[in-house]
Scaffold this motif. Structure first.
Motif, mmCIF file in Angstrom:
data_model
loop_
_atom_site.group_PDB
_atom_site.id
_atom_site.type_symbol
_atom_site.label_atom_id
_atom_site.label_comp_id
_atom_site.label_asym_id
_atom_site.label_seq_id
_atom_site.Cartn_x
_atom_site.Cartn_y
_atom_site.Cartn_z
ATOM 1 N N GLY A 254 0.925 -1.353 -0.021
ATOM 2 C CA GLY A 254 -0.006 0.063 0.144
ATOM 3 C C GLY A 254 0.740 1.243 0.202
ATOM 4 N N ARG A 255 2.305 1.272 0.067
ATOM 5 C CA ARG A 255 2.904 2.309 -0.090
ATOM 6 C C ARG A 255 3.989 2.375 -1.120
ATOM 7 N NH1 ARG A 255 5.292 3.312 5.372
ATOM 8 N NH2 ARG A 255 5.891 5.403 4.652
ATOM 9 N N PRO A 256 4.523 3.469 -1.622
ATOM 10 C CA PRO A 256 5.654 3.267 -2.343
ATOM 11 C C PRO A 256 6.892 2.496 -1.767
ATOM 12 C CG PRO A 256 4.899 5.417 -2.324
ATOM 13 C CD PRO A 256 4.046 4.873 -1.444
ATOM 14 N N THR A 257 7.578 1.877 -2.453
ATOM 15 C CA THR A 257 8.549 0.965 -2.134
ATOM 16 C C THR A 257 9.864 1.713 -1.315
ATOM 17 O OG1 THR A 257 8.285 -0.598 -3.712
ATOM 18 C CG2 THR A 257 10.387 -0.814 -2.675
ATOM 19 N N HIS A 258 10.067 2.859 -1.765
ATOM 20 C CA HIS A 258 11.328 3.727 -1.230
ATOM 21 C C HIS A 258 10.900 4.532 -0.191
ATOM 22 C CE1 HIS A 258 8.754 7.141 -3.054
ATOM 23 N NE2 HIS A 258 9.518 8.040 -1.953
ATOM 24 N N LEU A 259 9.655 4.603 0.203
ATOM 25 C CA LEU A 259 9.167 4.922 1.729
ATOM 26 C C LEU A 259 9.341 3.628 2.544
ATOM 27 C CD1 LEU A 259 6.309 7.350 0.972
ATOM 28 C CD2 LEU A 259 8.648 7.976 1.784
ATOM 29 N N LYS A 260 8.897 2.410 2.190
ATOM 30 C CA LYS A 260 8.837 1.367 2.934
ATOM 31 C C LYS A 260 10.299 0.975 3.365
ATOM 32 C CE LYS A 260 6.329 -1.142 -0.032
ATOM 33 N NZ LYS A 260 5.868 -2.425 -0.460
ATOM 34 N N LEU A 261 11.143 1.002 2.342
ATOM 35 C CA LEU A 261 12.567 0.762 2.579
ATOM 36 C C LEU A 261 13.100 1.575 3.539
ATOM 37 C CD1 LEU A 261 15.214 -0.700 1.879
ATOM 38 C CD2 LEU A 261 15.415 0.655 -0.267
ATOM 39 N N ALA A 262 12.834 2.918 3.481
ATOM 40 C CA ALA A 262 13.253 4.236 4.362
ATOM 41 C C ALA A 262 12.998 3.600 5.885
ATOM 42 C CB ALA A 262 13.075 5.408 3.796
ATOM 43 N N ASP A 263 11.470 3.324 5.826
ATOM 44 C CA ASP A 263 11.241 2.851 7.289
ATOM 45 C C ASP A 263 11.689 1.982 7.848
ATOM 46 O OD1 ASP A 263 9.074 5.011 7.241
ATOM 47 O OD2 ASP A 263 7.541 3.629 6.474
ATOM 48 N N GLU A 264 11.874 0.838 7.102
ATOM 49 C CA GLU A 264 12.888 -0.617 7.344
ATOM 50 C C GLU A 264 14.198 -0.305 7.741
ATOM 51 O OE1 GLU A 264 12.754 -3.989 9.184
ATOM 52 O OE2 GLU A 264 10.810 -3.201 8.314
ATOM 53 N N LEU A 265 14.796 0.512 7.146
ATOM 54 C CA LEU A 265 16.131 0.863 7.310
ATOM 55 C C LEU A 265 16.404 1.967 8.611
ATOM 56 C CD1 LEU A 265 17.765 1.734 3.795
ATOM 57 C CD2 LEU A 265 17.952 -0.473 5.231
ATOM 58 N N LEU A 266 15.437 2.669 8.884
ATOM 59 C CA LEU A 266 15.292 3.468 10.020
ATOM 60 C C LEU A 266 14.955 2.595 11.204
ATOM 61 C CD1 LEU A 266 13.701 6.802 8.851
ATOM 62 C CD2 LEU A 266 16.096 6.537 9.976
ATOM 63 N N ALA A 267 14.046 1.677 11.191
ATOM 64 C CA ALA A 267 13.678 0.748 12.377
ATOM 65 C C ALA A 267 15.010 -0.038 12.572
ATOM 66 C CB ALA A 267 12.590 0.154 11.806
ATOM 67 N N ALA A 268 15.713 -0.498 11.409
ATOM 68 C CA ALA A 268 16.897 -1.389 11.836
ATOM 69 C C ALA A 268 17.931 -0.409 12.557
ATOM 70 C CB ALA A 268 17.300 -2.131 10.458
ATOM 71 N N TYR A 269 17.887 0.524 12.040
ATOM 72 C CA TYR A 269 19.220 1.476 12.592
ATOM 73 C C TYR A 269 18.799 1.571 14.187
ATOM 74 C CZ TYR A 269 21.758 5.709 13.521
ATOM 75 O OH TYR A 269 22.677 6.766 13.966
ATOM 76 N N LYS A 270 17.759 1.933 14.509
ATOM 77 C CA LYS A 270 17.107 2.227 15.707
ATOM 78 C C LYS A 270 17.170 0.580 16.748
ATOM 79 C CE LYS A 270 14.489 6.046 14.574
ATOM 80 N NZ LYS A 270 13.242 6.697 14.399
ATOM 81 N N LYS A 271 17.352 -0.624 15.799
ATOM 82 C CA LYS A 271 17.370 -1.951 16.693
ATOM 83 C C LYS A 271 15.831 -2.195 16.828
ATOM 84 C CE LYS A 271 22.018 -1.920 18.160
ATOM 85 N NZ LYS A 271 22.958 -2.523 19.116
ATOM 86 N N GLU A 272 15.061 -1.992 15.890
ATOM 87 C CA GLU A 272 13.493 -2.399 15.847
ATOM 88 C C GLU A 272 13.326 -2.795 14.731
ATOM 89 O OE1 GLU A 272 11.684 1.911 16.239
ATOM 90 O OE2 GLU A 272 12.448 1.013 18.227
ATOM 91 N N GLY A 273 11.846 -2.961 14.201
ATOM 92 C CA GLY A 273 11.425 -3.402 12.980
ATOM 93 C C GLY A 273 11.322 -4.990 12.671
ATOM 94 N N VAL A 274 10.793 -5.374 11.553
ATOM 95 C CA VAL A 274 10.578 -6.671 11.083
ATOM 96 C C VAL A 274 11.855 -7.431 10.961
ATOM 97 C CG1 VAL A 274 9.452 -8.307 9.488
ATOM 98 C CG2 VAL A 274 8.239 -5.985 10.237
ATOM 99 N N ALA A 275 12.816 -6.800 10.272
ATOM 100 C CA ALA A 275 14.242 -7.585 9.861
ATOM 101 C C ALA A 275 15.125 -7.878 11.137
ATOM 102 C CB ALA A 275 14.722 -6.720 9.050
ATOM 103 N N TYR A 276 14.789 -6.767 12.078
ATOM 104 C CA TYR A 276 15.694 -6.947 13.324
ATOM 105 C C TYR A 276 15.118 -8.035 14.367
ATOM 106 C CZ TYR A 276 18.427 -5.634 17.586
ATOM 107 O OH TYR A 276 19.239 -5.809 18.565
#
Length: 156
Positions: free
Chosen positions: A113-135
């Motif tokens: 439901g969102r543009p891929t670059h926004l989803k990627l930015a969200d996930e990378l920021l979440a991983a940077y903060k040690k949270e999110g799906v990948a972490y």
């Protein structure tokens, strides 16, 4: 054991940041051979990260996010005496990087439901903060390895 792919021997850094990791990430992000589309998505995500975290350099945030998602141990199935055991084993550097990239891309492809670059930015920021799906996937992998450390003597 593992085969050496062409990407490991003939590997050029990406044109904007001169980073081999960014180039590898773009190649993994690419679908159907559309590299310019993948580059556009990646660079737009990096610009979005730069807008959200102006005090940090965006490519450094990307590198740290990948570093935070890399697993250090994983469980591998091993047959011993007719039974299969989940044996915790160290992960080598190439596989750590591959798993981190795969988990981040899997996380953004599962969201809709969102543009891929926004989803990627969200996930990378979440991983940077040690949270999110990948972490979370990395933490679950480490937790599973820790739970099965009783079978670590089978790792030979």
């Amino acid at each position: 054991m593992g085969r050496i792919t062409a990407s490991r021997s003939h590997f050029k850094p990406d044109p904007r940041f001169n980073s081999p990791l960014a180039s590898k990430f773009i190649n993994c992000l690419m679908q159907d051979g559309k590299k310019t589309v993948a580059q556009g998505v990646f660079y737009n995500a990096i610009e979005e990260i730069g807008r959200r975290l102006p005090e940090n350099e965006a490519i450094a945030v990307f590198d740290e996010a990948i570093e935070n998602v890399k697993p250090y141990v994983e469980v591998r199935s091993k047959r011993v005496g007719g039974a299969s055991y989940q044996v915790p084993m160290q992960v080598n550097r190439n596989r750590q990087q591959s798993l981190a990239i795969r988990w981040i891309l899997g996380a953004i492809r599962d969201k809709k439901g969102r543009p891929t670059h926004l989803k990627l930015a969200d996930e990378l920021l979440a991983a940077y903060k040690k949270e999110g799906v990948a972490y979370t996937k990395r933490e679950n992998t480490h937790r599973m390895a820790d739970a099965n450390k009783a079978f670590s003597h089978f790792a030979w």
